[in-house]
Design a protein around this motif. Sequence first.
Motif, PDB file in Angstrom:
ATOM      1  N   GLU A 125       2.002   5.257  11.518  1.00  0.00           N
ATOM      2  CA  GLU A 125       2.112   4.714  10.158  1.00  0.00           C
ATOM      3  C   GLU A 125       1.127   3.572   9.920  1.00  0.00           C
ATOM      4  O   GLU A 125       0.519   3.476   8.851  1.00  0.00           O
ATOM      5  N   ALA A 126       0.975   2.716  10.942  1.00  0.00           N
ATOM      6  CA  ALA A 126       0.052   1.587  10.789  1.00  0.00           C
ATOM      7  C   ALA A 126      -1.394   2.085  10.712  1.00  0.00           C
ATOM      8  O   ALA A 126      -2.201   1.598   9.918  1.00  0.00           O
ATOM      9  N   LEU A 127      -1.706   3.100  11.533  1.00  0.00           N
ATOM     10  CA  LEU A 127      -3.067   3.653  11.534  1.00  0.00           C
ATOM     11  C   LEU A 127      -3.376   4.365  10.209  1.00  0.00           C
ATOM     12  O   LEU A 127      -4.502   4.287   9.698  1.00  0.00           O
ATOM     13  N   VAL A 128      -2.389   5.032   9.651  1.00  0.00           N
ATOM     14  CA  VAL A 128      -2.560   5.685   8.352  1.00  0.00           C
ATOM     15  C   VAL A 128      -2.892   4.633   7.288  1.00  0.00           C
ATOM     16  O   VAL A 128      -3.843   4.770   6.513  1.00  0.00           O
ATOM     17  N   LEU A 129      -2.117   3.548   7.288  1.00  0.00           N
ATOM     18  CA  LEU A 129      -2.343   2.488   6.300  1.00  0.00           C
ATOM     19  C   LEU A 129      -3.717   1.849   6.498  1.00  0.00           C
ATOM     20  O   LEU A 129      -4.502   1.712   5.549  1.00  0.00           O
ATOM     21  N   ALA A 130      -4.024   1.487   7.747  1.00  0.00           N
ATOM     22  CA  ALA A 130      -5.306   0.825   8.034  1.00  0.00           C
ATOM     23  C   ALA A 130      -6.476   1.727   7.637  1.00  0.00           C
ATOM     24  O   ALA A 130      -7.463   1.274   7.059  1.00  0.00           O
ATOM     25  N   THR A 131      -6.356   3.035   7.932  1.00  0.00           N
ATOM     26  CA  THR A 131      -7.441   3.966   7.612  1.00  0.00           C
ATOM     27  C   THR A 131      -7.657   4.028   6.100  1.00  0.00           C
ATOM     28  O   THR A 131      -8.796   3.989   5.613  1.00  0.00           O
ATOM     29  N   LYS A 132      -6.556   4.082   5.348  1.00  0.00           N
ATOM     30  CA  LYS A 132      -6.693   4.113   3.882  1.00  0.00           C
ATOM     31  C   LYS A 132      -7.345   2.817   3.384  1.00  0.00           C
ATOM     32  O   LYS A 132      -8.257   2.849   2.565  1.00  0.00           O
TER      33      LYS A 132
ATOM     34  N   VAL B  82       0.858  -1.194   0.000  1.00  0.00           N
ATOM     35  CA  VAL B  82       0.000   0.000   0.000  1.00  0.00           C
ATOM     36  C   VAL B  82       0.889   1.236   0.000  1.00  0.00           C
ATOM     37  O   VAL B  82       1.885   1.296   0.720  1.00  0.00           O
ATOM     38  N   SER B  83       0.529   2.191  -0.825  1.00  0.00           N
ATOM     39  CA  SER B  83       1.392   3.348  -0.998  1.00  0.00           C
ATOM     40  C   SER B  83       0.562   4.627  -1.082  1.00  0.00           C
ATOM     41  O   SER B  83      -0.664   4.575  -1.194  1.00  0.00           O
ATOM     42  N   ARG B  84       1.252   5.765  -1.059  1.00  0.00           N
ATOM     43  CA  ARG B  84       0.627   7.083  -1.265  1.00  0.00           C
ATOM     44  C   ARG B  84      -0.373   7.455  -0.169  1.00  0.00           C
ATOM     45  O   ARG B  84      -1.554   7.684  -0.433  1.00  0.00           O
ATOM     46  N   MET B  85       0.117   7.439   1.073  1.00  0.00           N
ATOM     47  CA  MET B  85      -0.733   7.918   2.165  1.00  0.00           C
ATOM     48  C   MET B  85       0.161   8.578   3.201  1.00  0.00           C
ATOM     49  O   MET B  85       1.343   8.251   3.305  1.00  0.00           O
ATOM     50  N   ASP B  86      -0.419   9.516   3.939  1.00  0.00           N
ATOM     51  CA  ASP B  86       0.370  10.226   4.937  1.00  0.00           C
ATOM     52  C   ASP B  86      -0.575  10.946   5.899  1.00  0.00           C
ATOM     53  O   ASP B  86      -1.766  11.103   5.613  1.00  0.00           O
ATOM     54  N   TRP B  87      -0.003  11.345   7.041  1.00  0.00           N
ATOM     55  CA  TRP B  87      -0.753  12.118   8.034  1.00  0.00           C
ATOM     56  C   TRP B  87       0.195  13.206   8.541  1.00  0.00           C
ATOM     57  O   TRP B  87       1.150  12.878   9.249  1.00  0.00           O
TER      58      TRP B  87
END
Length: 251
Positions: free
Chosen positions: A169-176, A142-147
């Motif tokens: 980082e894990a929460l950003v990925l999970a949310t996406k 999974v790519s292209r996400m950030d907070w």
Amino acid sequence: HTYYSVRMRAAKGDSHKNGGKHISGGEVIATFSELESSIARLVEKGLTHSRGKPEFMNVEFEKIEQSVEHVAPLAVHTNSVTTIERGQATARSLLTEAGVHHNVINKSYQVLSQISELRGAVLIDVHTGQRLDDPAKNGVRVSRMDWPWNNFESWAKTYHLPQNNRMKEALVLATKVIHHPATTAELCWSDDPDYITGYVANRALGYQRITQLKELGDEKGCRIFYVDPTKVENLDAYINYLTRQPVFIHW
Ligand code: PML
């Protein structure tokens, strides 16, 4: 704003064999003026990882053409457990609550046990337990996400949560991932031998941390997405969302 996707991967061993042994990776979205500092932070992350000294590293950035989606972070809950057995039982019961049948959970653990080194996520059909992604590709990354850090910091303070970059980082990925309607749930724990906390994520349950899902010293990680293929036109469209659609988390 014009945004850039910045990615880092650090590894060691033989880079020609399967990309070497994974040490660390990272993902951010930056504006042009933030590129230099973002790259410096990712390089530092790759050089100072508990999995050891990297022997090679790739850093790349790429201009993003798609428009960025803004998504609110999943709510965080922590399930404190004192044994792996309790942790794994908690994960299973949360997955069941999320709508994953126990036969499908069993099948997905079987699929996982047959993979020696996973680079990204395994996609499992939530109705049949079949693996959906190409086994030759080592998982979907999974790519292209950030907070943005300031927004994360004020969120963490408000909810009295640790300002833990790994959790961020894990929460950003999970949310996406959960934001896509075809994702029923995610199960994850780290491949970092020093990190034993993992989570189950789902739209209704939020981000459910579980403090022990594996043995200390264990280098085998897990990242499974339980997917409902009837909720997306085709698998390529789903994988394209995971790997290409830029998402900013915003509280
Ligand atoms: C990882 O290391 O990539 C996964 C970490 C999952 C758990 C993060 C947390 O909530 O503490």
